[in-house]
Design an enzyme around this catalytic site. Structure first.
Site, short mmCIF file in Angstrom:
data_model
loop_
_atom_site.label_atom_id
_atom_site.label_comp_id
_atom_site.label_asym_id
_atom_site.label_seq_id
_atom_site.Cartn_x
_atom_site.Cartn_y
_atom_site.Cartn_z
N HIS A 7 -2.83 6.34 4.75
CA HIS A 7 -1.40 6.52 5.00
C HIS A 7 -0.99 7.91 4.48
O HIS A 7 -1.52 8.38 3.46
CB HIS A 7 -0.57 5.49 4.24
CG HIS A 7 -0.67 4.09 4.77
ND1 HIS A 7 -1.35 3.75 5.92
CD2 HIS A 7 -0.14 2.92 4.30
CE1 HIS A 7 -1.23 2.44 6.13
NE2 HIS A 7 -0.51 1.92 5.16
N CYS A 64 0.82 -1.22 0.00
CA CYS A 64 0.00 0.00 0.00
C CYS A 64 0.86 1.28 0.00
O CYS A 64 0.55 2.25 -0.70
CB CYS A 64 -0.93 0.00 1.20
SG CYS A 64 -0.13 -0.40 2.75
#
Ligand code: A2P
Length: 350
Positions: A255, A142
């Site tokens: 994130h 990711c």
């Protein structure tokens, strides 16, 4: 050997790990992109067999509830595309059954990412690598995905020689159990109660942990190593140098990354902003005078990658340095959405 089987226009899609943090988002992506599936088959462990999950429908699959089945080697009969997010050991265990069933495995785990016969794909960057898959396609980590999506528009301005990146990774990167642990610990910490860390090496509530995945001999973590090798493979650029520090922070979802770039030639900040604003699935959110910049609290649930704080890095000589801040929903952009976008690329072209 390259894959020769033709993909039907309305494939049967299996979601392996459908009850997990990423698996559930895969269902959301199938719904939102109205993926033209003829069937969506939900698979998880025996613990979840019989569980019903609401599904808004996609393609030929009507809205209703889908029932989770236990994943066995027989689960893949009749399946065309198997989206996997149940952990690397499960992907390794079922790879042969998936390929033998004639399905293409799109695997979100780290099991096959660096294998020479497995393309590692972010569609905006290297969809062309899908041409040589032989039944398994890997979805990158990711943290790497959102970085390469943000950097792709900038690559037109010059060669990126060096990337220094620090990540601020949310608890959901550790799956549903990571999110649950953060919520639980915040409550307990505020109430002055004791708790034992389980999903993370240390307390995650009100803390930052510079440790994601295991430590390697050179002092970097495996998560950091993944950013180095995956970036090179996706960009098709073995020369790009990457120095990452990956940190777990007490954010539920999304994130963030602070990125410093060194180009091989001078790069103008306004040109960089223009390129980012025109980037595919990139949104420039950069108005510091009005306190506008990307933040995780703003972008949970979004498909896009948000970039702000674009400025010169004065420590790189010759105006070749840029600094930026990147935020994306890693469960979607960094995992589920990327996998479903790869599946879309496999559909027969109209
Ligand atoms: P289950 O919910 O039945 O345990 P997460 O990354 O959020 O922890 O999710 C992991 C996913 O992988 C879940 O859907 C989980 O199913 C699934 N899973 C874990 N172990 C197995 C297994 N042995 N066989 C099939 N699916 C598994």
């Amino acid at each position: 050997m390259a894959w020769s089987k033709e993909m039907p226009a309305n494939p049967v899609v299996a979601v392996a790990g459908a009850t997990g943090a990423v698996g559930r988002e895969m269902l959301v992506c199938l719904e939102k992109l109205n993926f033209p599936a003829s069937e969506v088959r939900l698979l998880a462990s025996a613990r979840s067999a019989g569980q019903k999950i609401p599904f808004a429908g996609c393609g030929q699959v009507p809205a209703g509830e889908l029932t989770v089945q236990e994943m066995t080697e027989e689960s893949f009969q009749g399946v065309d595309i198997a989206l996997f997010s149940a952990g690397a050991s499960i992907s390794k265990k079922f790879r042969q059954a998936v390929v033998d069933a004639g399905a293409v495995m799109i695997d979100n785990s780290s099991a096959f990412r660096v294998d020479d016969d497995v393309p590692l794909v972010v569609p905006e960057v290297n969809a062309h690598d899908l041409a040589w898959h032989s039944g398994v396609i890997a979805n990158p980590n990711c943290t790497t995905i959102q970085m390469v999506v943000a950097l792709e528009p900038l690559r037109a301005l010059g060669h990126i020689d060096r990337i220094v990146v620090s990540s601020y990774q949310s608890a959901s990167g550790a799956g549903a159990k990571g999110m649950a642990e953060l919520e639980d610990q915040i409550g307990k910490a505020l109430a002055g109660q004791d708790f034992e860390p389980a999903a993370f090496a240390h307390q995650i509530a009100f803390n930052c942990i510079p440790h994601i995945d295991v430590f390697m001999e050179d002092g970097y973590t495996k998560e950091e190593w993944k950013m180095v090798v995956e970036t090179k493979k996706i960009m098709g650029d073995p020369l790009v140098k990457v120095a990452p520090t990956c940190v777990r922070v007490p954010v539920l979802r999304c994130h963030s990354e602070s990125i410093n770039l060194e180009f091989d030639r001078p790069v103008d900040v306004e040109e960089a902003k223009k390129a980012l604003a025109n980037g595919v699935h990139v949104v420039l959110e950069d108005d510091p005078a009005s306190n506008v910049y990307p933040m995780p609290a703003l972008h949970a649930g979004s498909f896009d990658t948000f970039v702000g704080r674009v400025r010169r890095d004065p420590t790189v000589s010759g105006d070749r340095g840029l600094a930026l801040w990147v935020v994306a929903d890693q469960l979607l952009r960094g995992a589920a959405l990327n996998a479903v976008m790869i599946a879309q690329e496999l559909l027969p072209k109209a």
